[in-house]
Design an enzyme around this catalytic site. Structure first.
Site, PDB file in Angstrom:
ATOM      1  N   ASN A 194      23.962   5.524  38.373  1.00  0.00           N
ATOM      2  CA  ASN A 194      22.508   5.727  38.230  1.00  0.00           C
ATOM      3  C   ASN A 194      22.034   5.674  36.787  1.00  0.00           C
ATOM      4  O   ASN A 194      21.024   6.272  36.440  1.00  0.00           O
ATOM      5  CB  ASN A 194      22.072   7.056  38.868  1.00  0.00           C
ATOM      6  CG  ASN A 194      22.534   7.162  40.307  1.00  0.00           C
ATOM      7  OD1 ASN A 194      22.398   6.190  41.053  1.00  0.00           O
ATOM      8  ND2 ASN A 194      23.111   8.280  40.676  1.00  0.00           N
ATOM      9  N   ARG A 195      22.799   4.990  35.942  1.00  0.00           N
ATOM     10  CA  ARG A 195      22.465   4.864  34.511  1.00  0.00           C
ATOM     11  C   ARG A 195      22.436   6.228  33.803  1.00  0.00           C
ATOM     12  O   ARG A 195      21.853   6.359  32.730  1.00  0.00           O
ATOM     13  CB  ARG A 195      21.104   4.144  34.305  1.00  0.00           C
ATOM     14  CG  ARG A 195      21.089   2.724  34.875  1.00  0.00           C
ATOM     15  CD  ARG A 195      22.141   1.880  34.174  1.00  0.00           C
ATOM     16  NE  ARG A 195      22.200   0.504  34.627  1.00  0.00           N
ATOM     17  CZ  ARG A 195      23.096   0.014  35.494  1.00  0.00           C
ATOM     18  NH1 ARG A 195      24.012   0.816  36.028  1.00  0.00           N
ATOM     19  NH2 ARG A 195      23.105  -1.256  35.803  1.00  0.00           N
ATOM     20  N   LEU A 196      23.036   7.239  34.433  1.00  0.00           N
ATOM     21  CA  LEU A 196      23.086   8.564  33.797  1.00  0.00           C
ATOM     22  C   LEU A 196      24.460   8.716  33.124  1.00  0.00           C
ATOM     23  O   LEU A 196      25.299   9.528  33.535  1.00  0.00           O
ATOM     24  CB  LEU A 196      22.808   9.662  34.829  1.00  0.00           C
ATOM     25  CG  LEU A 196      21.376   9.575  35.392  1.00  0.00           C
ATOM     26  CD1 LEU A 196      21.135  10.620  36.470  1.00  0.00           C
ATOM     27  CD2 LEU A 196      20.345   9.740  34.264  1.00  0.00           C
TER      28      LEU A 196
END
Ligand SMILES: Cc1cc2nc3c(=O)[nH]c(=O)nc-3n(C[C@H](O)[C@H](O)[C@H](O)COP(=O)(O)O)c2cc1C
Length: 217
Positions: A194-196
């Protein structure tokens, strides 16, 4: 095959390999780098020591290219090049650099930012003579970053240098040697879903100790 312009924006994948927690980190970023570098070697990554080197002119115009990491330790990260190349001229006028190294198979990036200084002549000499003879001759042949009329100019100069240095040690060219980037910050990036992503930045304090901050991805 589709036109690459049509599909470039749709290229994506999730980063899932592993997380990075504060408790995973060594207090010493050089040790942490060593751990990650060993893992990258063990993962069989090609050009595992290739890194992007960003420099800038005195008035702040950046340039970037790939060079090979040839040493690292408490005093910094070392690479070798032509001192009269574009990067050499920029470092002469503005001795700050940033390095970025990316290991796709491990979904990891490391960034090193700091001042750059030339390695000693002795150190450059030692490394120069550890290179294959062809590479040593190549350093004499190439006026790196200058326009050259044709391939044959390089071939002719190689023949000339091969003859000139036949049967003797090839001297270190006066315009060739190393730079060492002495880190002020070192960031470790681990891709996450999640691009986290996980990012930890080590910042060197005046007393030489390192402060570690988690950064937003
Ligand atoms: C994988 C790879 C490794 C490279 N390693 C070096 C290196 O260690 N030193 C170097 O001067 N150029 C190296 N180059 C070439 C540089 O990217 C660049 O073309 C050259 O240094 C000239 O850069 P400049 O004109 O910005 O100074 C490498 C290129 C690649 C693709």
């Amino acid at each position: 095959m589709e036109d690459p312009i049509d599909y470039v924006a749709s290229l994506r994948h999730d980063y899932v390999a592993q997380g990075l927690r504060r408790s995973d980190l060594d207090a010493d970023p050089l040790k942490q780098f060593g751990t990650w570098f060993t893992a990258a070697i063990e993962a069989g990554i090609r050009d595992v020591n290739a890194m992007s080197l960003a420099t800038a002119t005195a008035d702040g115009r950046p340039s970037v290219r790939v060079v090979l990491l040839k040493g690292f330790g408490a005093d910094g990260f070392t690479f070798f090049t032509n001192y009269e190349s574009q990067k050499g001229r920029e470092l002469n006028a503005n001795p700050y650099a940033e390095l970025a190294i990316y290991w796709p198979q491990l979904e990891r990036q490391v960034r090193v930012r700091g001042s750059a200084e030339k390695t000693s002549r002795e150190e450059s000499q030692r490394y120069f003579h550890s290179r294959p003879v062809g590479s040593q001759l190549g350093a004499w042949v190439s006026h790196q970053s200058e326009p050259v009329d044709a391939r044959r100019v390089l071939d002719a100069r190689l023949a000339e240098m091969t003859e000139r240095f036949a049967n003797r040690e090839i001297p270190l060219p006066p315009n060739w040697g190393g730079y060492r980037v002495k880190p002020e910050t070192i960031e470790f990036w681990q891709g996450r879903p999640n691009r986290l992503h996980d990012r930890f930045r080590y910042l060197r304090a005046a007393d030489g100790s390192w402060q570690i901050d988690r950064l937003s991805p």
